[in-house]
Design an enzyme around this catalytic site. Structure first.
Site, mmCIF file in Angstrom:
data_model
loop_
_atom_site.group_PDB
_atom_site.id
_atom_site.type_symbol
_atom_site.label_atom_id
_atom_site.label_comp_id
_atom_site.label_asym_id
_atom_site.label_seq_id
_atom_site.Cartn_x
_atom_site.Cartn_y
_atom_site.Cartn_z
ATOM 1 N N HIS A 18 1.345 -8.709 -4.645
ATOM 2 C CA HIS A 18 0.312 -7.754 -4.225
ATOM 3 C C HIS A 18 1.003 -6.435 -3.877
ATOM 4 O O HIS A 18 1.360 -6.171 -2.730
ATOM 5 C CB HIS A 18 -0.447 -8.304 -3.018
ATOM 6 C CG HIS A 18 -1.565 -7.414 -2.551
ATOM 7 N ND1 HIS A 18 -2.854 -7.502 -3.041
ATOM 8 C CD2 HIS A 18 -1.591 -6.411 -1.634
ATOM 9 C CE1 HIS A 18 -3.614 -6.602 -2.442
ATOM 10 N NE2 HIS A 18 -2.865 -5.931 -1.586
ATOM 11 N N ASP A 21 -0.117 -17.992 -6.686
ATOM 12 C CA ASP A 21 0.441 -16.741 -7.213
ATOM 13 C C ASP A 21 -0.673 -15.889 -7.801
ATOM 14 O O ASP A 21 -0.963 -15.927 -9.001
ATOM 15 C CB ASP A 21 1.506 -17.053 -8.273
ATOM 16 C CG ASP A 21 2.351 -15.833 -8.611
ATOM 17 O OD1 ASP A 21 2.235 -14.816 -7.898
ATOM 18 O OD2 ASP A 21 3.138 -15.914 -9.584
ATOM 19 N N ASP A 62 0.839 -1.199 0.000
ATOM 20 C CA ASP A 62 0.000 0.000 0.000
ATOM 21 C C ASP A 62 0.877 1.253 0.000
ATOM 22 O O ASP A 62 2.082 1.184 -0.248
ATOM 23 C CB ASP A 62 -0.939 -0.024 1.202
ATOM 24 C CG ASP A 62 -0.184 -0.233 2.514
ATOM 25 O OD1 ASP A 62 1.018 0.081 2.570
ATOM 26 O OD2 ASP A 62 -0.788 -0.709 3.498
ATOM 27 N N GLU A 92 1.632 -10.476 -0.464
ATOM 28 C CA GLU A 92 2.038 -9.104 -0.127
ATOM 29 C C GLU A 92 3.374 -9.101 0.607
ATOM 30 O O GLU A 92 3.548 -9.810 1.594
ATOM 31 C CB GLU A 92 0.986 -8.414 0.733
ATOM 32 C CG GLU A 92 1.306 -6.941 0.984
ATOM 33 C CD GLU A 92 0.162 -6.177 1.609
ATOM 34 O OE1 GLU A 92 0.126 -4.940 1.470
ATOM 35 O OE2 GLU A 92 -0.702 -6.825 2.242
#
Length: 537
Positions: free
Chosen positions: A454, A501, A118, A510
């Site tokens: 991610h 994956d 993020d 992540e």
């Protein structure tokens, strides 16, 4: 460690019981010492072949190429995660971002690292990243220098500590977060393109955060040692902040996730006692001030949870503290007397319990392992625990080697430093591809590694014109990431050693900066065989 270990600090009642149990612990320690001494004599007679001679030296008999290559890759993830005006940018698809962070408070908080996939700057895990990266440099900086990666590690560390310094404008005020996590997670966009508001969150005397303030004190204190010989003024500045943050954390006790309920869904703290001990231990190493040693002695009655092993992580620092204070017991306890020395022995005894739990052949070994041999604690971000544990095991084995400590005693069995090192090697090799999936969980290493990490920046082409909400088309895209998040250590496998994956598989796909920090420490120690320094000072 034959069960999932506690990840939370003791409650108040338990702490008081521990304090009252101090005398009991002294008796237990005395008895244990006699038993262990007798056992060593008996076992030494029967298993004399285990008592090998050690030769310690600072020389490097040879660099292990695969760990050297992996280290060079792992360190690049810090560059992938950098916010601010990028200097010496090593990642072609990254650009400047977050340049206005902190302006609401007339501060420059543009630096620092985005914690994961993020665009948030969470101070608690970021400070832990800095502390562990410092520890890795202090123990194995000569290895890093040997393979020309020390400067990269120091540059990444300073990028974090520059941010942390600016986030601490007053002794009893510390900014612990940049960005609104709820708003941030409603977007999928490149950091260079973000336009949403970036509010600041602070802890202070009215809304304390002993855990995050103490962890940051640990980061500052450990980093001050890293830069002491190359930038003395900067080192002194870091140490000044460390002192003040520790005083703030200790004087106004409270958990930051109680003061700031919004963080509970992201980086909820299980307590602050472990961070207070962790910070005091680092301040003792950084200053030699015996008041910090006395602090871990006295407060250890309430927070150390002696005798009970835990998992080392961004939330729980007890195992790390026990190993770090074992260093004092190994190398500096001759001049330490009385209760301080007794407490150091208790920290070391608990570190030994942790080590015994990691050794698969020990009768007290944790049963939580995959068939492929990976230590496995929980599904979400599974690799953080085995990699952090392997790092501690490697450090402890080097303490044993350097101090000529021949054996580790685990319930009637003797183990050597090489047993701990082999455990660390096994976990590292699993990460690098020696696993049932035959894939590397370190992105960019080997011929097979995750393609759907991610990670926002990696998943969106640099020429894409998408913003906050329309960027989700890239999250759901079936195409591999157009940009390689090089150096990312993904969350890792399920307990059956499988990995899916998929970009939407957040639990497995992540990466985080704190996982990268412990991996850097592990790889740095495995680059070559050598002993560690006796003192960081």
């Amino acid at each position: 460690m034959g069960r999932i270990l506690q990840l939370e600090c003791m409650g108040t009642d338990e702490k008081l019981k521990a304090a009252r149990g101090w005398g009991w612990w002294l008796l237990v320690l005395a008895i244990a010492t006699l038993v262990i001494a007798a056992s060593y004599i008996t076992l030494g007679r029967n298993f004399g072949h285990l008592n090998v001679l050690f030769h310690h030296s600072r020389r490097h008999p040879g660099v292990v190429e695969k760990y050297s290559d992996a280290l060079a890759i792992a360190l690049q993830f810090f560059d992938v995660q950098k916010s601010g005006k990028l200097v010496k940018n090593r990642i072609s698809w990254r650009g400047d971002s977050g340049l206005e962070d902190g302006q609401d408070a007339n501060l420059d908080l543009s630096k620092g690292l985005y914690d994961a996939g993020d665009l948030m700057k969470f101070g608690f895990p970021m400070a832990f990243t800095a502390t562990v990266l410092s520890w890795a440099i202090l123990e194995y900086g000569d290895h890093m220098k040997e393979v020309k990666e020390l400067e990269n590690a120091q540059d990444s560390l300073k990028w974090i500590t520059d941010y942390l310094i600016n986030a601490h404008p007053f002794p009893n005020l510390f900014y612990v977060q940049v960005g609104d996590p709820e708003l941030d997670h409603k977007c999928w966009e490149r950091p260079e393109a973000m336009t949403e508001t970036r509010p600041l969150t602070q802890v202070n005397t009215s809304y304390p955060g002993s855990d995050v303030a103490a962890e940051t004190a640990a980061a500052m204190a450990s980093a001050s040692l890293v830069f002491r010989s190359t930038n003395s003024a900067y080192s002194m500045l870091l140490l000044d902040h460390a002192h003040k943050l520790f005083t703030f954390a200790d004087s106004y006790r409270g958990s930051y996730s109680i003061s700031i309920p919004k963080v509970q869904d992201f980086y909820n703290s299980s307590g602050f006692g472990d961070e207070l001990l962790w910070a005091a231990a680092w301040l003792y190493h950084a200053t030699g001030d015996e008041s910090y040693l006395t602090y871990v002695t006295v407060e250890g009655n309430f927070f150390a949870n002696w005798g009970t092993p835990t998992w080392f992580s961004w939330d729980d620092k007890l195992a790390g503290t026990q190993v770090l204070l074992s260093r004092v017991n190994f190398f500096g306890s001759k001049e330490i007397r009385g209760e301080d020395n007794i407490a150091l022995q208790l920290y070391r005894k608990t570190a030994e319990v942790v080590m015994c739990g990691l050794l698969s052949s020990s009768s007290s070994a944790t049963s939580y392992r995959t068939e492929g041999g990976l230590i496995w604690v929980r599904e979400w971000d599974a690799l953080q625990y085995p990699v952090a544990s392997a790092f501690l095991a490697l450090v402890y084995s080097d303490y044993m080697l350097t101090s000529h400590t021949r054996n580790l005693y685990c319930d009637g069995e003797l183990y050597e430093p090489m047993d701990l090192r082999n455990l660390a090697i096994m976990q590292a090799d699993y990460v690098l591809g020696n696993n049932p999936m035959n894939m590397s969980y370190l992105v960019g290493y080997g011929s097979s590694y995750p393609q759907y990490v991610h990670h926002r920046g990696a998943s969106i082409p640099t020429d894409a014109k998408t913003g906050c909400s329309d960027g989700f088309m890239w999250l759901s895209s079936t195409a591999p990431n157009p940009n390689v998040a090089i150096g990312a250590l993904v969350g890792g496998p399920f307990q059956n050693d499988s990995y899916i994956d998929s970009r939407n598989n957040t639990a497995q796909a992540e990466p985080t900066t704190y996982n990268s920090a412990v991996l850097v420490g592990l790889l740095s120690g495995l680059i070559a065989n050598s002993s560690v320094v006796h003192s960081f000072l």
